[in-house]
Design an enzyme around this catalytic site. Structure first.
Site, short mmCIF file in Angstrom:
data_model
loop_
_atom_site.label_atom_id
_atom_site.label_comp_id
_atom_site.label_asym_id
_atom_site.label_seq_id
_atom_site.Cartn_x
_atom_site.Cartn_y
_atom_site.Cartn_z
N TYR A 51 0.86 -1.20 0.00
CA TYR A 51 0.00 0.00 0.00
C TYR A 51 0.89 1.24 0.00
O TYR A 51 1.85 1.31 0.77
CB TYR A 51 -0.89 0.03 1.25
N GLU A 53 -0.46 4.87 -0.59
CA GLU A 53 -1.19 6.12 -0.84
C GLU A 53 -0.26 7.30 -0.66
O GLU A 53 0.52 7.36 0.30
CB GLU A 53 -2.37 6.27 0.13
N THR A 223 -3.79 6.16 -21.93
CA THR A 223 -3.61 4.83 -21.35
C THR A 223 -2.20 4.40 -21.72
O THR A 223 -1.54 5.03 -22.56
CB THR A 223 -4.61 3.81 -21.93
N LYS A 226 -2.01 0.70 -25.18
CA LYS A 226 -2.40 0.60 -26.60
C LYS A 226 -1.13 0.65 -27.45
O LYS A 226 -0.29 -0.24 -27.32
CB LYS A 226 -3.42 1.70 -26.93
N ARG A 232 -1.84 -2.57 -18.76
CA ARG A 232 -3.13 -1.87 -18.71
C ARG A 232 -3.05 -0.80 -17.61
O ARG A 232 -2.75 -1.11 -16.46
CB ARG A 232 -4.19 -2.91 -18.35
N1 DSN Z 1 -11.83 0.62 -25.04
C1 DSN Z 1 -10.90 1.51 -25.67
C2 DSN Z 1 -10.85 1.36 -27.14
O1 DSN Z 1 -11.06 0.26 -27.60
O2 DSN Z 1 -10.58 2.31 -27.84
C3 DSN Z 1 -11.13 2.93 -25.32
O3 DSN Z 1 -11.40 3.06 -23.99
#
Ligand code: DSN
Length: 416
Positions: A51, A53, A223, A226, A232
């Site tokens: 933890y 915080e 994010t 991607k 993630r």
């Molecule tokens: N779920 C994501 C996407 O596929 O673009 C966006 O949040």
């Protein structure tokens, strides 16, 4: 030494089957990717036990001396990658990152100017189904059907008419480059703050292949899983003047204890993205998307927004007599994973819209080339144009088998 096989065979069985699904199919969902084994290792590390915080050097619990090092490393590397004055790596994902920014910069009732969802915007940019839409007044701009580009004249008109507190840029299905300079000029004309959500294209920006809004904009969210090819998670980059408000909004305003195993995995991914080979990866992602575009155009499938300048394509599959759900299901049945998606001003419903979205980041990580993409694009056209033809579907399954065998995923990895 493996522990799971004897400890929990039921979970091992699920992991094995998911690994096999990822290995044996063509993953073409534009927002997905395959992390390195090093990132996976950091995710599964002892840092999950702690933890913490607070922020490095200023925590509410003892025992955080090594956690502080991991979080500081992730922050330093993110600053190097994007040229940011301040970085918060604690957001659990993209939606919490965006919501934290709204809570830092806005008061209930404030107006936000963002992109219409059917033109490539995102749920968290004020879609009526979200809680955010109840709190703030979202006004939506669109793209210009004549050019496929954001309608910057409309953005200016709407900004002057509605005087938003915040202008929001960034999309999840838009395939063109973005003119952040024009957005910033418009924002300055009406005294608005600027926010870019670069979740989809963060990896291409980190590789310096697409425009970077970080120096121009007040706040940038992303994010990390991607095109950036990390675990993630989410991240906020901002100017120093907003640092305190953003940090307070993430914690204690919105989240509790950060997931430090995840933050260490972000640090690992950022190290990978700083390497010269990541630029090569980004170039291949974009070339592969262009190769797909060529195949779809030749096959008579309508490419929304006219073309791709990034890693994804939005296709109007009504141009071949299918709905988005039918196209997604058909491709699923031959081992190609895509997602159904609304197209600009779609007259159909989100659960069965007119389009599919398709992207190249995951297959490029596996080493797929432009020649592979042409073959895949042509096969997708064939499958979509002959939805009842078993022989075409058999050819497609054979191609998927050949290509996935030629580009193995996680060789040597096993859970049982
Ligand atoms: N779920 C994501 C996407 O596929 O673009 C966006 O949040």
């Amino acid at each position: 030494m493996r522990y799971l096989p004897t400890h929990d065979p039921a979970v091992v069985d699920i992991l094995e089957r998911e690994l096999e699904r990822q290995r044996s199919g063509l993953e073409m969902i534009a927002s997905e990717n395959f992390v390195s084994l090093a990132v996976l290792e950091a995710l599964g590390s002892v840092l999950t036990n702690k933890y913490s915080e607070g922020y490095p050097g200023n925590r509410y619990y003892g025992g955080n001396e090594f956690i502080d090092q991991a979080e500081s490393l992730a922050i330093d590397r993110a600053q190097q990658l994007f040229g940011a004055e301040h970085v918060n790596v604690q957001p659990l994902s993209g939606a919490p990152a965006n919501i934290a920014v709204y809570s830092a910069l806005l008061q209930p009732g404030d107006t936000v100017l963002g992109m219409d969802l059917s033109h490539g915007g995102h749920l968290t940019h004020g879609h009526p189904v979200t809680w955010m839409a109840k709190l703030f007044n979202f006004v939506r701009y669109k793209t210009d059907p004549a050019t496929g580009l954001i309608d910057y004249d409309q953005v200016r008109e709407l900004a002057k008419a509605h005087r938003p507190k915040l202008i929001l840029v960034g999309y999840s299905a838009y395939s063109r480059e973005i003119d952040y300079g024009t957005f910033k000029t418009i924002a300055d004309e009406v005294g608005a703050l600027t926010m870019a959500d670069i979740a989809h294209i963060a990896g291409l920006i980190a590789a310096k292949l697409m425009n970077n809004p970080v120096a121009l904009f007040d706040v940038v969210t992303t994010t990390t899983h991607k095109t950036l090819r990390g675990p993630r998670g989410g991240m906020i980059l901002c100017r120093e003047q907003h640092a305190k408000a953003i940090d307070k909004a993430v914690f204690p305003g919105f989240q509790g204890g950060p997931h430090e195993n995840n933050i260490a995995a972000k640090a690992v991914a950022f190290k990978e993205a700083l390497e010269p080979s990541f630029k090569d990866y980004g170039r291949e992602v974009m070339k592969n998307a262009k190769a797909l575009e060529q195949a779809f155009r030749a096959g008579g499938i309508t490419v929304c927004f006219k073309q791709t300048d990034n890693h994804l394509l939005l296709l109007d599959v009504t141009s071949v007599g299918l709905s988005g759900k039918q196209a997604q299901d058909l491709l699923d049945s031959v081992g190609i994973t895509v997602n159904k998606n609304m197209i600009p001003d779609d007259q159909r419903k989100p659960m069965d819209p007119s389009g599919i979205r398709i992207g190249t980041p995951a297959l490029t990580t596996r080493g797929f080339t432009e020649a592979d993409m042409i073959a895949i694009g042509e096969m997708i056209v064939k499958v979509l144009r002959s939805p009842n033809n078993e022989s075409v579907q058999h050819q497609a399954r054979t191609l998927v088998k050949e290509l996935t065998a030629a580009h193995p995923l996680y060789p040597g990895l096993a859970y049982s």
